[in-house]
Design a protein around this motif. Sequence first.
Motif, PDB file in Angstrom:
ATOM      1  N   ARG A 258      30.693 -10.161   1.712  1.00 18.47           N
ATOM      2  CA  ARG A 258      31.978 -10.422   1.751  1.00 18.47           C
ATOM      3  C   ARG A 258      32.682  -9.344   0.715  1.00 18.47           C
ATOM      4  O   ARG A 258      32.138  -9.189  -0.537  1.00 18.47           O
ATOM      5  N   ILE A 259      33.537  -8.603   1.489  1.00 18.82           N
ATOM      6  CA  ILE A 259      34.194  -7.416   0.595  1.00 18.82           C
ATOM      7  C   ILE A 259      35.811  -7.597   0.437  1.00 18.82           C
ATOM      8  O   ILE A 259      36.247  -8.068   1.515  1.00 18.82           O
ATOM      9  N   ARG A 260      36.140  -7.397  -0.654  1.00 23.38           N
ATOM     10  CA  ARG A 260      37.739  -7.485  -0.897  1.00 23.38           C
ATOM     11  C   ARG A 260      38.077  -5.889  -1.095  1.00 23.38           C
ATOM     12  O   ARG A 260      37.616  -5.166  -1.697  1.00 23.38           O
ATOM     13  N   ILE A 261      39.111  -5.698  -0.202  1.00 25.07           N
ATOM     14  CA  ILE A 261      39.461  -4.460  -0.088  1.00 25.07           C
ATOM     15  C   ILE A 261      41.205  -4.296  -0.563  1.00 25.07           C
ATOM     16  O   ILE A 261      41.813  -4.986   0.122  1.00 25.07           O
ATOM     17  N   ALA A 262      41.453  -3.264  -1.360  1.00 27.67           N
ATOM     18  CA  ALA A 262      42.776  -3.178  -1.753  1.00 27.67           C
ATOM     19  C   ALA A 262      43.461  -1.762  -1.107  1.00 27.67           C
ATOM     20  O   ALA A 262      42.567  -0.589  -1.628  1.00 27.67           O
ATOM     21  N   LEU A 263      44.272  -1.657  -0.369  1.00 29.53           N
ATOM     22  CA  LEU A 263      44.946  -0.244   0.022  1.00 29.53           C
ATOM     23  C   LEU A 263      46.173   0.010  -0.476  1.00 29.53           C
ATOM     24  O   LEU A 263      47.173  -0.620  -0.486  1.00 29.53           O
ATOM     25  N   THR A 264      46.280   1.248  -1.185  1.00 27.11           N
ATOM     26  CA  THR A 264      47.675   1.394  -1.784  1.00 27.11           C
ATOM     27  C   THR A 264      48.037   3.013  -1.217  1.00 27.11           C
ATOM     28  O   THR A 264      47.242   3.902  -1.201  1.00 27.11           O
ATOM     29  N   PRO A 265      49.196   3.056  -0.598  1.00 26.27           N
ATOM     30  CA  PRO A 265      49.671   4.196   0.076  1.00 26.27           C
ATOM     31  C   PRO A 265      49.783   5.481  -1.067  1.00 26.27           C
ATOM     32  O   PRO A 265      50.330   5.142  -2.147  1.00 26.27           O
ATOM     33  N   ASP A 266      49.313   6.576  -0.504  1.00 27.03           N
ATOM     34  CA  ASP A 266      49.629   7.763  -1.353  1.00 27.03           C
ATOM     35  C   ASP A 266      51.012   7.998  -1.300  1.00 27.03           C
ATOM     36  O   ASP A 266      51.704   7.935  -0.489  1.00 27.03           O
ATOM     37  N   ARG A 267      51.737   8.080  -2.616  1.00 24.85           N
ATOM     38  CA  ARG A 267      53.081   8.254  -2.656  1.00 24.85           C
ATOM     39  C   ARG A 267      53.542   9.814  -2.181  1.00 24.85           C
ATOM     40  O   ARG A 267      54.654   9.787  -1.470  1.00 24.85           O
ATOM     41  N   ALA A 268      52.416  10.557  -1.976  1.00 28.55           N
ATOM     42  CA  ALA A 268      52.722  12.017  -1.804  1.00 28.55           C
ATOM     43  C   ALA A 268      52.667  12.173   0.099  1.00 28.55           C
ATOM     44  O   ALA A 268      52.891  13.074   0.550  1.00 28.55           O
TER      45      ALA A 268
END
Length: 625
Positions: A258-268
């Motif tokens: 079981r994997i928890r994944i967080a995705l954060t957009p690159d501001r650039a």
Amino acid sequence: MIIGNSRAELMQSGLNLIGQAISIFDSDLRLAVANSQFQTLLGLPDNLTRPGAYFEDIVRYLVVRGEYGPQDDPDEAVRVRVEQARTFQPHYMERQRSNGQWLAVEGAPLSQGGWVTVYTDISDMRRQEELLRVRSEVLSEQVLDHAERLAAANRKLAATISALQETKRVVTETQARTRQVTEMVAAHIAHMDPDFRYLFSNGQLPQIFPGRRSDIVGLTVEQVLGPANFAVLRRYLENALAGRSQVFEMSDAESGRRIRIALTPDRAGNGVYILSTDVTAEVEVREALTHASRRELAAKITSGLAHDFGNLLTVILGLQDRLSRANLPDDAKSDVQATLAATRRGVQLLDRIGQIAAPPGTTREPVQVGPLLQDLCNMARPSLGPDMLLELQCDLSDTPLMVDPGQLQDSILNLILNARDALDGQPGEIKVKARAAAPWLEIIVTDTGPGFTPEALTRATEPFFTTKQGQGSGLGLAMVFDQTKLAGGTLHLSNRGETPGARARLRLPYYPVRPQMILLVEDDDELREVLRTMLTGMGHSVVEAATLHEARQLADLPEISVILSDIQLGDGLGSELSTSSGPPTVLMTALPPGDPLRESVGGVVLTKPFDAGSLSETFNRVLND
């Protein structure tokens, strides 16, 4: 506010930007602070420019190198300079070094003790002064003006170079620290571009997704994680590329983790930052807590109602049994039989609730799993519908495995009957597949029914949850889950995906029993007999010794694979049998962990009492190391 290491780093960076060499010594004549120019200008090694270096060692190095010219007595030259330092007075001097370089040296004492010294390279200035003295009559005012501007430009260029060198040093150290920190984090950190291609990775992907490669930069997510995982990830990645942060959990299609994944957009706008962590243990604990609370509720219900409920059922059974022997009409007799059947089912249900509330222990023993599953399928076939096919595919060797046969049969039978109920009397197929998938014994039960509903996938292993509209107890899959967890395994429920139907994957620890010749060393005759019976029941051959002296005479037999010895023997310690060239030794003791004697022996130690499963697991571990 800047504190601690940040303040020291700030001060060091500031000192390094100064073009002159600076050193500060404390009252004990030890170096407190120095900038990089101090080392460069005087040509000192690293160990003499670190805080704590002695002034005497620095002076001795310079004297021996000839910094102060030829010396008849180098030790005396060092002593004189150290004594001068102890009674330090403000001074300014200019001196020429052995390499022809001119230095201006200015020193001043500090109120806290010690002193600060500033070294300035004035070689160019002295050459210009000499040139001006020799040729001043031929130098025009324009030449002098150009010389002044050139000197100013040179000083500005030197300052810029110093600033760039310090910036480069700070950036390099920061990058090194950042990379080291990211590589130490127990998570996968990555940067992905809009084409789903990895631009950066901290190399920890195999720790989160087992079996994957670590060098993934330049590859796409689909190439690295596979089409099945990418199909799940794609919509989340697209949302993140559109500027929306995402946090979610998924199961790795290959390992089941079981994997928890967080995705954060690159501001650039150059892609997405990805943080992946393995939360398998967390999910298992969460599920265990949920089931524990359910069991606690069942225990409360059982403890509060079991006695009275049991008495009522006993009365009902007694009365119905008496009625069944009376001369009753046929329709009344059928009612009595139906009441008896319902009452007996109530007794069984009460017993199963008790099992959920307090599950029994696991007793592992050597079992040939293939024949066991074949017997189970033969037993289960008559309970299936006439148009239901039960197929067994067993890809296991004849090597016995350490399992609890009763629990394994109960679990697989529950899964088969659950698949039968899903088919609901319609023609269909149930398959049982067994294989070794190290480190697991994996058994998969599939059917061609409608599959699990979304609610069932979430709640199927909860006690009392059922989709059988009052016909089921809701305890079957809950019992399978509890028994599997108790045995150290996992239960994963899913739909087949490519075709209709449900899929239940049961994994148990894979402990093969490979017959060995065991040297058993135990000075208690009764306990030695019990252990011999346990070992021979596991298929091993046993050579016995009651003392350390006897064991030493037998330990070098070429047939001995493992030595199983008590730590405390009548004539010594069992740990004395361990040698680098001999067979591996497993020690036994009733001493608790942390006891000084137990901790002093080292190696593999089993705590008494133990069962055959724990012993077999330990043998496998030491033989495979």
